[in-house]
Design an enzyme around this catalytic site. Structure first.
Site, mmCIF file in Angstrom:
data_model
loop_
_atom_site.group_PDB
_atom_site.id
_atom_site.type_symbol
_atom_site.label_atom_id
_atom_site.label_comp_id
_atom_site.label_asym_id
_atom_site.label_seq_id
_atom_site.Cartn_x
_atom_site.Cartn_y
_atom_site.Cartn_z
ATOM 1 N N SER A 86 0.855 -1.176 0.000
ATOM 2 C CA SER A 86 0.000 0.000 0.000
ATOM 3 C C SER A 86 0.903 1.243 0.000
ATOM 4 C CB SER A 86 -0.851 -0.076 1.252
ATOM 5 O OG SER A 86 -1.931 0.772 1.125
ATOM 6 N N GLU A 116 3.265 11.841 -9.495
ATOM 7 C CA GLU A 116 2.275 11.266 -10.404
ATOM 8 C C GLU A 116 0.874 11.479 -9.843
ATOM 9 O OE1 GLU A 116 3.197 7.094 -10.705
ATOM 10 O OE2 GLU A 116 5.232 7.482 -11.420
ATOM 11 N N LYS A 118 -2.494 10.331 -8.367
ATOM 12 C CA LYS A 118 -2.903 9.095 -7.702
ATOM 13 C C LYS A 118 -4.273 8.720 -8.263
ATOM 14 C CE LYS A 118 -3.279 6.981 -3.131
ATOM 15 N NZ LYS A 118 -4.520 6.299 -3.401
ATOM 16 N N ASP A 120 -7.672 6.953 -8.963
ATOM 17 C CA ASP A 120 -8.620 6.308 -8.059
ATOM 18 C C ASP A 120 -9.352 5.205 -8.814
ATOM 19 O OD1 ASP A 120 -9.849 5.843 -5.720
ATOM 20 O OD2 ASP A 120 -11.102 7.646 -5.727
ATOM 21 N N ARG A 139 -5.379 -6.808 -6.802
ATOM 22 C CA ARG A 139 -4.483 -6.612 -5.666
ATOM 23 C C ARG A 139 -4.832 -7.545 -4.511
ATOM 24 N NH1 ARG A 139 -4.090 -3.059 -1.146
ATOM 25 N NH2 ARG A 139 -1.971 -3.225 -0.383
ATOM 26 N N TYR A 230 2.228 2.026 -13.893
ATOM 27 C CA TYR A 230 3.124 2.977 -13.227
ATOM 28 C C TYR A 230 4.300 2.386 -12.480
ATOM 29 C CZ TYR A 230 -0.356 1.934 -9.630
ATOM 30 O OH TYR A 230 -1.209 1.297 -8.781
ATOM 31 N N LYS A 294 7.421 9.644 -5.532
ATOM 32 C CA LYS A 294 8.290 8.466 -5.503
ATOM 33 C C LYS A 294 9.740 8.886 -5.670
ATOM 34 C CE LYS A 294 4.709 5.863 -7.853
ATOM 35 N NZ LYS A 294 4.294 5.103 -9.030
ATOM 36 N N LYS A 318 -2.682 13.152 -0.227
ATOM 37 C CA LYS A 318 -4.082 13.028 -0.638
ATOM 38 C C LYS A 318 -4.761 14.388 -0.706
ATOM 39 C CE LYS A 318 -5.399 8.622 0.871
ATOM 40 N NZ LYS A 318 -6.483 7.773 0.553
ATOM 41 N N CYS A 412 -39.293 -1.976 15.883
ATOM 42 C CA CYS A 412 -38.530 -2.232 14.655
ATOM 43 C C CYS A 412 -39.363 -1.843 13.433
ATOM 44 C CB CYS A 412 -38.147 -3.710 14.570
ATOM 45 S SG CYS A 412 -37.365 -4.136 13.008
ATOM 46 N N CYS A 415 -40.177 -5.320 11.593
ATOM 47 C CA CYS A 415 -41.005 -6.401 12.127
ATOM 48 C C CYS A 415 -41.800 -6.002 13.372
ATOM 49 C CB CYS A 415 -40.135 -7.620 12.445
ATOM 50 S SG CYS A 415 -39.027 -7.359 13.844
ATOM 51 N N CYS A 428 -32.698 -4.657 17.020
ATOM 52 C CA CYS A 428 -33.920 -5.428 16.942
ATOM 53 C C CYS A 428 -33.554 -6.850 17.358
ATOM 54 C CB CYS A 428 -34.472 -5.418 15.521
ATOM 55 S SG CYS A 428 -35.758 -6.668 15.296
ATOM 56 N N CYS A 434 -37.083 -11.322 11.707
ATOM 57 C CA CYS A 434 -37.262 -9.949 11.231
ATOM 58 C C CYS A 434 -36.910 -9.919 9.746
ATOM 59 C CB CYS A 434 -36.347 -9.027 12.023
ATOM 60 S SG CYS A 434 -36.271 -7.359 11.382
HETATM 61 S S1 IVH Z 1 2.600 3.436 -6.531
HETATM 62 C C1 IVH Z 1 4.320 0.327 -3.629
HETATM 63 N N1 IVH Z 1 1.495 5.128 -8.158
HETATM 64 O O1 IVH Z 1 -2.878 3.918 -4.768
HETATM 65 C C2 IVH Z 1 3.881 1.538 -4.351
HETATM 66 N N2 IVH Z 1 0.072 3.859 -6.741
HETATM 67 O O2 IVH Z 1 -3.292 3.942 -1.832
HETATM 68 C C3 IVH Z 1 2.826 1.190 -5.280
HETATM 69 N N3 IVH Z 1 -2.303 4.300 -7.049
HETATM 70 O O3 IVH Z 1 -2.883 0.491 -4.227
HETATM 71 C C4 IVH Z 1 1.888 2.235 -5.506
HETATM 72 N N4 IVH Z 1 -2.074 5.794 -8.631
HETATM 73 O O4 IVH Z 1 -3.529 1.246 -6.523
HETATM 74 C C5 IVH Z 1 1.273 4.215 -7.197
HETATM 75 N N5 IVH Z 1 0.657 6.653 -9.671
HETATM 76 C C6 IVH Z 1 0.445 5.734 -8.730
HETATM 77 C C7 IVH Z 1 -0.844 5.391 -8.276
HETATM 78 C C8 IVH Z 1 -0.989 4.455 -7.280
HETATM 79 C C9 IVH Z 1 -2.933 5.131 -7.873
HETATM 80 C C10 IVH Z 1 -2.992 3.435 -6.072
HETATM 81 C C11 IVH Z 1 -2.496 2.036 -6.020
HETATM 82 C C12 IVH Z 1 -2.334 1.724 -4.561
HETATM 83 C C13 IVH Z 1 -3.056 2.833 -3.908
HETATM 84 C C14 IVH Z 1 -2.472 3.098 -2.541
#
Ligand code: IVH
Length: 680
Positions: A86, A116, A118, A120, A139, A230, A294, A318, A412, A415, A428, A434
């Site tokens: 994670s 990069e 992130k 979703d 995953r 990525y 990174k 975030k 409830c 029920c 309940c 129920c």
């Molecule tokens: S790197 C070990 N790069 O975010 C490092 N993750 O909250 C691997 N995610 O499960 C993650 N965009 O699915 C990385 N540019 C990005 C990402 C990214 C989305 C997700 C990934 C991970 C989750 C963690």
């Protein structure tokens, strides 16, 4: 050109495949098509016709094979090539600054990052062997996930074969990527689902994940999914030295890489990127929930290492959750599967980052009282990364007359049994009769981690109870297709499919059965522990509180909850009946002396070939992997070992010679001499 062209059909098929692959790449990955859609379709049809008349010419990576697969009965669970960790994350600047300080302290000031978006979506591992897509695994829990290869093959931007024109392809390449659904596509999909009276997805991430988990690849094929790659999870051979060169390599292999990734030298540049992208967040065609920072230098990553949860070399910054103001229309008590009665807020629909929100969980009566939230109030709602929005607070409206405070009903709503308060919660007590709880229990029993009965979701469970078809949980196993066909929404096929799926659940894993009973406190993990501890349902059921506490993760309070639940006469009766219909199988016994070990083989062996050694190790429960990481237990180095030996030395992974391997095979890890004993 036709089949009779020089070289014949085989050569033509090869040409067509190459052309289609190239034009797909230009269209789906580079966004720069060079031929018309019509011309593309023409080539495609020609290849399909050719393959139809010469089935021996079909190759698994042919462009025609993206939706060739039959529906599966279940997904296979597969271990990842390397753990899919994670990310450490925060929405505050301070933890980000501390991350940067830690990196500088460990590596000096001469460091650089790549930032990069992130994405979703749903995280996935793609494995290419000799450049061909061989598997795709969700995953899951990070160590293992579900093989959704056939579904991933339906995504046009995923190359079935890597490009080799600009860069050589290693024998093994495991990649980490995100499957996403663009916001436009997501909305169109939801509109289609609603039209057909089906439940819409709460957000693009759920839509992507849900589409991947379809047993029928044709359904996935009809869903507008996309991918961004990525990270290299494992590679046989020398990895690119930096994240920037990694992204470049991925691009050269024909994989889609997000175009917004870029280098950043320090916190200032990181924050600038974040500000820029946050400003455009609502205009982006896909959902992101932050940025990922990174370390650029891959060798430096090995130096800082990782925890069991996340790599120390990356950080997710975030976005703060999105907030919006709307009006609370009603508060409605809702009865859950365990009998908890939860107040639900129904609000005037409001957009929160591309998702329309109209409901929120208010948790319990004390929470409603503490926030002093009443029907008719103006409220601030927030949606964090989560699906479920929260009501944060009410907004004062001076001079406006408010409704009286909300009160939990005495009976409830499902029920009419008199409700019982327990702490801030309300229950309940009518557990199995129920209707709301009955429907919830049926749904839970059929859910993914329980008996995994395809087609038995929330809607169906509610329908079965509402229509009076099922009055007790075990009656599920007496359902007949003819009865179902009388219900709205069921046709012959869906009815027989459901009955068949229920039938198939009569044999299941013990852990699934235990989990499916919906015992308070028993989630998936505890159910697994119980199953591997007791090995039979009867042994578990007879266990007293004291015996239960011998199980990993079970304390006195949980033990008490479990036994108290199981001895209730109405519970015992239902459990007896279910047990008479379902045969739970115990988990495999621990005869695997090498279970849990990850082993890498390098160099030649005298007494056997490397692949033989691999098979023997695997037969004893070890996992044989191709690349060395901190998770590797041993590297077995034979004659002329490769770079894996160097990497093992750098990472401090224990190295075995051939004698060590033989000792491991005959006597398990205990047969290896410890470093102390080996010292002269
Ligand atoms: S790197 C070990 N790069 O975010 C490092 N993750 O909250 C691997 N995610 O499960 C993650 N965009 O699915 C990385 N540019 C990005 C990402 C990214 C989305 C997700 C990934 C991970 C989750 C963690």
């Amino acid at each position: 050109m036709s089949e009779s062209s020089p070289g014949g059909p085989e050569r033509r098929a090869r040409e067509l495949r190459r052309a289609l692959r190239h034009h797909s790449y230009l269209y789906y990955v580079r966004n720069r098509p060079e031929i018309s859609d019509e011309r593309f379709d023409e080539l495609f049809r020609e290849l399909r016709a050719l393959e139809a008349s010469h089935p021996e010419l079909v190759t698994p990576d042919s462009p025609t094979q993206r939706v060739g697969a039959e529906p599966l009965d279940a997904f296979e669970t597969i271990e990842h090539t390397a753990p899919m960790l994670s990310l450490d994350s925060s929405a505050d600047v301070e933890p980000l600054e501390r991350f940067d300080e830690r990196m500088r302290k460990a590596l000096g000031d001469d460091i650089g990052y790549v930032v990069e978006p992130k994405l979703d979506g749903a995280s996935i591992e793609l494995v290419y062997e000799s450049g061909r897509l061989s598997r795709a695994v969700t995953r899951g829990d990070g160590m293992r996930g579900e093989a959704v290869t056939e579904n991933i093959r339906t995504i046009h931007s995923v190359p079935l074969r890597l490009r080799t024109a600009d860069r050589e392809v290693p024998p093994l390449l495991a990649l980490r990527a995100e499957i996403i659904m663009r916001v436009d596509d997501f909305e169109a999909l939801n509109a289609r689902l609603l039209e057909r009276d089906r439940a819409p997805f709460a957000n693009p991430r759920n839509a992507a994940a849900g589409s991947l988990r379809q047993l029928d690849p044709r359904i996935t094929a009809a869903r507008p999914l996309d991918i961004y790659v990525y990270d290299i999870l494992a590679i046989d051979g020398r990895p690119p030295p930096t994240q920037q060169t990694t992204l470049e390599a991925l691009r050269e292999w024909g994989l889609p890489v997000n175009e917004r990734c870029r280098p950043a030298a320090d916190v200032e540049e990181i924050l600038a990127f974040q500000a820029e992208i946050e400003e455009r967040r609502d205009d982006l065609e896909y959902e992101i929930d932050g940025i990922v920072i990174k370390l650029d230098d891959i060798a430096a990553r090995d130096e800082v290492g990782e925890t069991s949860h996340h790599p120390r070399w990356a950080f997710a910054f975030k976005f703060p959750p999105r907030k919006e103001v709307t009006r609370l229309l009603h508060i409605v008590p809702s009865v859950g599967r365990t009998g908890v009665v939860t107040p639900i807020a129904f609000m005037r629909p409001v957009e929160l980052g591309g998702v329309t929100v109209s409901r929120a969980n208010l948790h319990n009566r004390e929470e409603v009282a503490r926030k002093d939230i009443r029907e008719g109030d103006r409220v601030r709602v927030q949606r964090a990364g989560d699906v479920i929005p929260q009501v944060l607070e009410r907004i004062e409206e001076p001079g406006r007359e408010r409704k009286p405070p909300w009160v939990m009903p005495a009976e409830c709503p499902s029920c009419a049994t008199v409700l019982e308060p327990r702490g801030p919660y309300t229950f309940c007590p009518n557990l199995f009769a129920c209707p709301a709880q009955l429907a919830g229990r049926i749904q839970h029993l059929g859910s993914r981690h329980a008996l995994d009965i395809e087609g038995l979701g929330e809607e169906t469970a509610n329908l079965l109870v509402r229509a009076g078809v099922i009055a007790r949980v075990p009656a599920l196993f007496e359902l007949e297709a003819a009865t179902l066909m009388e219900l709205e929404g069921f046709a012959e096929k869906s009815a027989t499919n459901l009955v068949r799926a229920i039938d198939a659940a009569r044999t299941t894993e013990l852990a699934r059965f235990i989990y499916g009973l919906g015992i308070p406190e028993v989630g998936v993990t505890v159910a697994r522990e119980l199953a591997s501890h007791f090995l039979s349902f009867e042994a578990f059921r007879e266990a007293d509180e004291e015996t239960l506490q011998n199980v990993d993760g079970i304390g006195p309070r949980m033990a008490e909850e479990i036994t108290a639940f199981l001895v209730r006469p109405e519970v015992a009766a239902v459990v007896d009946e279910l047990r008479a219909r379902i045969e739970p199988e115990p988990p495999p016994r621990a005869g695997d002396t090498l279970a849990g070990l990850r082993i890498v083989l390098t160099g030649g062996l005298e007494s056997m070939s490397r692949s033989e050694a691999g098979k023997k190790l695997e037969a004893l429960g070890a996992k044989v992997t191709s690349s060395v990481s901190k998770q590797t237990s041993y590297v077995v180095a034979g004659e002329n070992p490769g770079r894996k030996l160097e990497r093992a030395q750098t990472l401090g992974v224990e190295i075995l010679d051939e004698a060590g391997l033989l000792a491991l095979l005959s006597g398990g890890p205990g047969a290896l001499s410890t470093p102390d004993e080996a010292a002269p």
